[in-house]
Design a protein around this motif. Structure first.
Motif, PDB file in Angstrom:
ATOM      1  N   GLY A 160      40.733  32.532  36.822  1.00  0.00           N
ATOM      2  CA  GLY A 160      41.786  32.522  35.801  1.00  0.00           C
ATOM      3  C   GLY A 160      43.060  33.257  36.185  1.00  0.00           C
ATOM      4  O   GLY A 160      43.912  33.491  35.331  1.00  0.00           O
ATOM      5  N   THR A 169      43.738  43.126  33.193  1.00  0.00           N
ATOM      6  CA  THR A 169      42.275  43.032  33.348  1.00  0.00           C
ATOM      7  C   THR A 169      41.882  43.251  34.811  1.00  0.00           C
ATOM      8  O   THR A 169      40.911  43.947  35.105  1.00  0.00           O
ATOM      9  CB  THR A 169      41.765  41.650  32.895  1.00  0.00           C
ATOM     10  OG1 THR A 169      42.533  41.225  31.776  1.00  0.00           O
ATOM     11  CG2 THR A 169      40.313  41.698  32.540  1.00  0.00           C
ATOM     12  N   ILE A 208      37.559  36.730  40.861  1.00  0.00           N
ATOM     13  CA  ILE A 208      38.067  36.760  39.491  1.00  0.00           C
ATOM     14  C   ILE A 208      38.730  35.424  39.165  1.00  0.00           C
ATOM     15  O   ILE A 208      39.779  35.095  39.741  1.00  0.00           O
ATOM     16  CB  ILE A 208      39.075  37.924  39.302  1.00  0.00           C
ATOM     17  CG1 ILE A 208      38.421  39.246  39.752  1.00  0.00           C
ATOM     18  CG2 ILE A 208      39.530  38.008  37.848  1.00  0.00           C
ATOM     19  CD1 ILE A 208      39.344  40.451  39.660  1.00  0.00           C
ATOM     20  N   ASN A 225      48.285  41.643  36.211  1.00  0.00           N
ATOM     21  CA  ASN A 225      47.210  41.325  35.266  1.00  0.00           C
ATOM     22  C   ASN A 225      46.415  42.599  34.962  1.00  0.00           C
ATOM     23  O   ASN A 225      45.758  43.169  35.833  1.00  0.00           O
ATOM     24  CB  ASN A 225      46.306  40.236  35.869  1.00  0.00           C
ATOM     25  CG  ASN A 225      45.267  39.766  34.881  1.00  0.00           C
ATOM     26  OD1 ASN A 225      44.544  40.571  34.296  1.00  0.00           O
ATOM     27  ND2 ASN A 225      45.167  38.465  34.689  1.00  0.00           N
TER      28      ASN A 225
HETATM   29  C1  LIG Z   1      44.081  37.959  33.787  1.00  0.00           C
HETATM   30  O1  LIG Z   1      42.817  38.032  34.384  1.00  0.00           O
HETATM   31  C2  LIG Z   1      41.760  37.503  33.602  1.00  0.00           C
HETATM   32  C3  LIG Z   1      40.486  37.693  34.394  1.00  0.00           C
HETATM   33  O2  LIG Z   1      40.283  39.010  34.732  1.00  0.00           O
HETATM   34  C4  LIG Z   1      42.002  36.040  33.343  1.00  0.00           C
HETATM   35  O3  LIG Z   1      40.957  35.527  32.532  1.00  0.00           O
HETATM   36  C5  LIG Z   1      43.340  35.855  32.681  1.00  0.00           C
HETATM   37  O4  LIG Z   1      43.594  34.478  32.583  1.00  0.00           O
HETATM   38  C6  LIG Z   1      44.418  36.500  33.525  1.00  0.00           C
HETATM   39  N1  LIG Z   1      45.706  36.369  32.882  1.00  0.00           N
HETATM   40  C7  LIG Z   1      46.785  35.952  33.534  1.00  0.00           C
HETATM   41  C8  LIG Z   1      48.059  35.862  32.765  1.00  0.00           C
HETATM   42  O5  LIG Z   1      46.758  35.683  34.721  1.00  0.00           O
END
Ligand SMILES: *[C@@H]1O[C@H](CO)[C@@H](O)[C@H](O)[C@H]1NC(C)=O
Ligand SMILES: *[C@@H]1O[C@H](CO)[C@@H](O)[C@H](O)[C@H]1NC(C)=O
Ligand SMILES: *[C@@H]1O[C@H](CO)[C@@H](O)[C@H](O)[C@H]1NC(C)=O
Length: 313
Positions: free
Chosen positions: A291, A302, A289, A300
């Motif tokens: 980011g 997501t 993953i 996180n």
């Molecule tokens: C959370 O995770 C998503 C990928 O799943 C990423 O794109 C995003 O930047 C992340 N946000 C943080 C604050 O880490």
């Protein structure tokens, strides 16, 4: 543990009362039917307890709060435990000592949840969980490793600068591959790809877990590790702390600091602790993953929705 969730207790107890007044044959079929409705239903709908293990310098309240809240939102009945042991500076205690104490806590949780538990283990916590999984007759269904240096660590990070402000990573083997260096948790999984002989000689934790050194208990470790039903490996290229980040997927540097994938690692090829067996049984799921910085994995949404929640069943 086994509760009739869908149909409700009244339905089941009413049926059991009726059962008392039936003929033998009729009552047999009736019993089968009732077990299917009342018990099977209960087993499949009651979510397994979740245990969270924090990372190095971790504050368990901080690292577990989002996970706890999100799990409560989706599966309100899930028992959630965050292990409050060896937080902050205490997380530098040698890992076998931590595993010893934390296992006892986890075992008492397992004993209260005999249908199995799930482990979510963050960063250094992933290694502590590996230690538990290899040394206890656990009932862990799914081990979710959240950006953990499972194959070792060799990197300059803020954490490193905090513990050893005056050392470069290339020099750290001099302190960590000593008797005293092994009294710091980081030393236990420091894997300098240019000093593997010293690693084999001194690493008290990672080397024996991987059978990288003579390990009399390795078959026992493997048997225990194979009690796992699923292994979920989560990591990503923007982590910034786990180095190489692929260590979160059991891949690691060779002597040129090029990544060698899990499937080509000696401990995989020799199935030293069960990794190849789990892989062949399709019990390993790997997530890459991008980011996500190291300190954000457990907060996180997501990541939680896509890579963690689907396995909390
Ligand atoms: C959370 O995770 C998503 C990928 O799943 C990423 O794109 C995003 O930047 C992340 N946000 C943080 C604050 O880490
Ligand atoms: C296990 O259950 C007993 C009885 O409910 C309780 O007293 C004990 O604290 C529980 N142990 C853990 C580790 O949750
Ligand atoms: C562990 O390593 C030794 C060599 O040091 C080897 O003989 C043995 O077969 C290995 N065991 C496993 C389970 O990989």
């Amino acid at each position: 543990m086994i509760q009739p969730l869908h149909v409700g207790c009244n339905f089941c107890s009413e049926m059991i009362t009726k059962f008392r007044c039936m003929s033998a044959k009729k009552s047999f079929y009736f019993l089968v039917l009732i077990s299917v409705i009342c018990f099977d239903n209960g087993v499949t709908k009651s979510y397994k307890a979740v245990v969270f293990m924090h990372g190095i310098f971790g504050d368990v309240a901080v690292e577990s709060q989002e996970l706890d809240a999100w799990i409560k939102q989706v599966h309100p009945d899930t028992p959630f435990y965050a292990i409050p042991l060896y937080q902050r500076l205490d997380s530098l205690v040698p890992l076998w000592k931590q595993v010893d104490v934390i296992s006892k806590e986890v075992i008492s949780i397992m004993n209260n949840h005999t249908n199995g538990i799930h482990l979510i283990c963050f960063s250094q916590g992933g290694l502590i969980c590996r230690g538990i999984l290899s040394t206890t007759q656990h009932n862990v269904d799914t081990f979710i490793s959240l950006s953990a240096p499972l194959a070792g660590q060799y990197g300059d990070t803020n954490y490193l600068k905090y513990i050893f402000p005056n050392f470069l990573k290339s020099e750290l083997h001099r302190v960590l591959y000593t008797k005293e260096g092994q009294d710091v948790s980081l030393g236990n999984y420091w894997k300098d790809p240019h000093h593997l002989e010293e690693y084999q000689k001194y690493s008290k934790f990672l080397a024996p877990l991987n059978n990288d050194t003579y390990t009399p208990n390795i078959n026992k470790y493997k048997q225990n590790f194979l009690r796992l039903n699923r292994l979920i490996l989560i990591g990503g290229p923007n982590d910034g702390v786990i180095t190489p980040w692929e260590s979160s997927h059991f891949a690691y540097y060779n002597s040129e600091e090029k990544i060698v994938e899990m499937e080509q690692q000696r401990y995989f090829l020799e199935d030293s602790f069960g990794l190849q067996t789990l892989y062949k049984q399709k019990k390993i799921k790997t997530y890459t993953i991008p980011g996500v910085q190291h300190i954000h994995w457990h907060s996180n949404k997501t990541v939680f929705d896509n890579a963690i929640l689907p396995w909390l069943i």
